[in-house]
Design a protein around this motif. Structure first.
Motif, PDB file in Angstrom:
ATOM      1  N   GLU A  37      36.709  18.923  37.216  1.00 19.31           N
ATOM      2  CA  GLU A  37      37.663  19.698  38.008  1.00 19.31           C
ATOM      3  C   GLU A  37      38.706  20.346  37.111  1.00 19.31           C
ATOM      4  O   GLU A  37      39.051  21.508  37.295  1.00 19.31           O
ATOM      5  CB  GLU A  37      38.347  18.793  39.037  1.00 19.31           C
ATOM      6  N   LEU A  38      39.190  19.607  36.129  1.00 16.28           N
ATOM      7  CA  LEU A  38      40.186  20.137  35.207  1.00 16.28           C
ATOM      8  C   LEU A  38      39.608  21.299  34.409  1.00 16.28           C
ATOM      9  O   LEU A  38      40.255  22.332  34.245  1.00 16.28           O
ATOM     10  CB  LEU A  38      40.686  19.037  34.265  1.00 16.28           C
ATOM     11  N   GLU A  39      38.373  21.144  33.924  1.00 16.16           N
ATOM     12  CA  GLU A  39      37.737  22.216  33.157  1.00 16.16           C
ATOM     13  C   GLU A  39      37.578  23.471  34.002  1.00 16.16           C
ATOM     14  O   GLU A  39      37.807  24.576  33.533  1.00 16.16           O
ATOM     15  CB  GLU A  39      36.384  21.747  32.629  1.00 16.16           C
ATOM     16  N   THR A  40      37.205  23.316  35.250  1.00 14.21           N
ATOM     17  CA  THR A  40      37.053  24.459  36.144  1.00 14.21           C
ATOM     18  C   THR A  40      38.381  25.175  36.322  1.00 14.21           C
ATOM     19  O   THR A  40      38.447  26.407  36.276  1.00 14.21           O
ATOM     20  CB  THR A  40      36.508  24.012  37.507  1.00 14.21           C
ATOM     21  N   HIS A  41      39.438  24.404  36.497  1.00 16.82           N
ATOM     22  CA  HIS A  41      40.763  25.006  36.648  1.00 16.82           C
ATOM     23  C   HIS A  41      41.166  25.763  35.384  1.00 16.82           C
ATOM     24  O   HIS A  41      41.697  26.873  35.455  1.00 16.82           O
ATOM     25  CB  HIS A  41      41.812  23.934  36.961  1.00 16.82           C
ATOM     26  N   LEU A  42      40.925  25.159  34.250  1.00 19.76           N
ATOM     27  CA  LEU A  42      41.311  25.810  33.002  1.00 19.76           C
ATOM     28  C   LEU A  42      40.493  27.070  32.740  1.00 19.76           C
ATOM     29  O   LEU A  42      41.025  28.075  32.260  1.00 19.76           O
ATOM     30  CB  LEU A  42      41.162  24.827  31.830  1.00 19.76           C
ATOM     31  N   LEU A  43      39.218  27.029  33.055  1.00 27.21           N
ATOM     32  CA  LEU A  43      38.361  28.188  32.828  1.00 27.21           C
ATOM     33  C   LEU A  43      38.699  29.343  33.760  1.00 27.21           C
ATOM     34  O   LEU A  43      38.565  30.505  33.393  1.00 27.21           O
ATOM     35  CB  LEU A  43      36.888  27.797  32.986  1.00 27.21           C
ATOM     36  N   SER A  44      39.139  29.045  34.953  1.00 26.29           N
ATOM     37  CA  SER A  44      39.451  30.108  35.911  1.00 26.29           C
ATOM     38  C   SER A  44      40.853  30.678  35.714  1.00 26.29           C
ATOM     39  O   SER A  44      41.170  31.749  36.230  1.00 26.29           O
ATOM     40  CB  SER A  44      39.287  29.612  37.335  1.00 26.29           C
ATOM     41  N   GLU A  45      41.682  29.990  34.950  1.00 23.38           N
ATOM     42  CA  GLU A  45      43.071  30.413  34.787  1.00 23.38           C
ATOM     43  C   GLU A  45      43.185  31.828  34.228  1.00 23.38           C
ATOM     44  O   GLU A  45      43.948  32.649  34.736  1.00 23.38           O
ATOM     45  CB  GLU A  45      43.819  29.441  33.878  1.00 23.38           C
ATOM     46  N   SER A  46      42.420  32.165  33.205  1.00 22.29           N
ATOM     47  CA  SER A  46      42.544  33.494  32.607  1.00 22.29           C
ATOM     48  C   SER A  46      42.073  34.586  33.567  1.00 22.29           C
ATOM     49  O   SER A  46      42.658  35.664  33.614  1.00 22.29           O
ATOM     50  CB  SER A  46      41.765  33.566  31.295  1.00 22.29           C
ATOM     51  N   SER A  47      41.053  34.303  34.350  1.00 21.38           N
ATOM     52  CA  SER A  47      40.587  35.290  35.322  1.00 21.38           C
ATOM     53  C   SER A  47      41.618  35.515  36.420  1.00 21.38           C
ATOM     54  O   SER A  47      41.876  36.648  36.825  1.00 21.38           O
ATOM     55  CB  SER A  47      39.283  34.833  35.963  1.00 21.38           C
ATOM     56  N   LEU A  48      42.199  34.431  36.887  1.00 21.44           N
ATOM     57  CA  LEU A  48      43.189  34.543  37.953  1.00 21.44           C
ATOM     58  C   LEU A  48      44.483  35.189  37.459  1.00 21.44           C
ATOM     59  O   LEU A  48      45.156  35.880  38.216  1.00 21.44           O
ATOM     60  CB  LEU A  48      43.485  33.164  38.538  1.00 21.44           C
ATOM     61  N   ALA A  49      44.797  34.967  36.211  1.00 29.46           N
ATOM     62  CA  ALA A  49      46.033  35.534  35.656  1.00 29.46           C
ATOM     63  C   ALA A  49      46.015  37.059  35.720  1.00 29.46           C
ATOM     64  O   ALA A  49      47.054  37.687  35.905  1.00 29.46           O
ATOM     65  CB  ALA A  49      46.222  35.063  34.219  1.00 29.46           C
ATOM     66  N   LYS A  50      44.849  37.659  35.597  1.00 34.53           N
ATOM     67  CA  LYS A  50      44.745  39.123  35.666  1.00 34.53           C
ATOM     68  C   LYS A  50      45.252  39.644  37.008  1.00 34.53           C
ATOM     69  O   LYS A  50      45.892  40.689  37.071  1.00 34.53           O
ATOM     70  CB  LYS A  50      43.295  39.566  35.453  1.00 34.53           C
ATOM     71  N   ASP A  51      44.968  38.906  38.068  1.00 37.79           N
ATOM     72  CA  ASP A  51      45.415  39.304  39.405  1.00 37.79           C
ATOM     73  C   ASP A  51      46.843  38.865  39.691  1.00 37.79           C
ATOM     74  O   ASP A  51      47.584  39.530  40.389  1.00 37.79           O
ATOM     75  CB  ASP A  51      44.494  38.725  40.476  1.00 37.79           C
ATOM     76  N   TRP A  52      47.207  37.721  39.179  1.00 36.68           N
ATOM     77  CA  TRP A  52      48.498  37.140  39.533  1.00 36.68           C
ATOM     78  C   TRP A  52      49.667  37.661  38.705  1.00 36.68           C
ATOM     79  O   TRP A  52      50.781  37.743  39.197  1.00 36.68           O
ATOM     80  CB  TRP A  52      48.446  35.629  39.377  1.00 36.68           C
ATOM     81  N   LEU A  53      49.422  37.941  37.455  1.00 38.44           N
ATOM     82  CA  LEU A  53      50.513  38.306  36.551  1.00 38.44           C
ATOM     83  C   LEU A  53      50.670  39.813  36.473  1.00 38.44           C
ATOM     84  O   LEU A  53      50.409  40.449  35.463  1.00 38.44           O
ATOM     85  CB  LEU A  53      50.262  37.704  35.162  1.00 38.44           C
ATOM     86  N   ASN A  54      51.128  40.385  37.580  1.00 34.46           N
ATOM     87  CA  ASN A  54      51.381  41.820  37.599  1.00 34.46           C
ATOM     88  C   ASN A  54      52.577  42.116  38.499  1.00 34.46           C
ATOM     89  O   ASN A  54      53.014  41.281  39.280  1.00 34.46           O
ATOM     90  CB  ASN A  54      50.129  42.611  38.032  1.00 34.46           C
ATOM     91  N   VAL A  55      53.104  43.293  38.371  1.00 37.15           N
ATOM     92  CA  VAL A  55      54.318  43.688  39.093  1.00 37.15           C
ATOM     93  C   VAL A  55      54.094  43.656  40.600  1.00 37.15           C
ATOM     94  O   VAL A  55      54.944  43.168  41.352  1.00 37.15           O
ATOM     95  CB  VAL A  55      54.775  45.091  38.633  1.00 37.15           C
TER      96      VAL A  55
END
Length: 64
Positions: A37-55
């Motif tokens: 579960e932890l690995e899945t969360h860590l692997l998805s973090e960079s993909s989700l950051a593209k959507d989340w970290l924007n204005v």
């Protein structure tokens, strides 16, 4: 009968000297799936950051 009830019923039949091995296996499974579960969360973090970290996203959530 639930799976948990079936496991408990089977545990009652196991000789005492084997219970430590059963406990080891249960602990192994808990650690194994926690790591997955932890690995899945860590692997998805960079993909989700593209959507989340924007204005636009910041603006959408600023009132909460």
């Amino acid at each position: 009968m639930t799976s948990k009830e079936a496991v408990i019923q089977e545990l009652e039949k196991i000789p005492e000297h084997l219970l430590a091995e059963v406990l080891d296996f249960i602990q192994f499974l808990n650690i194994k799936y926690s790591k997955e579960e932890l690995e899945t969360h860590l692997l998805s973090e960079s993909s989700l950051a593209k959507d989340w970290l924007n204005v636009e996203e910041d603006q959408a959530w600023q009132n909460l």
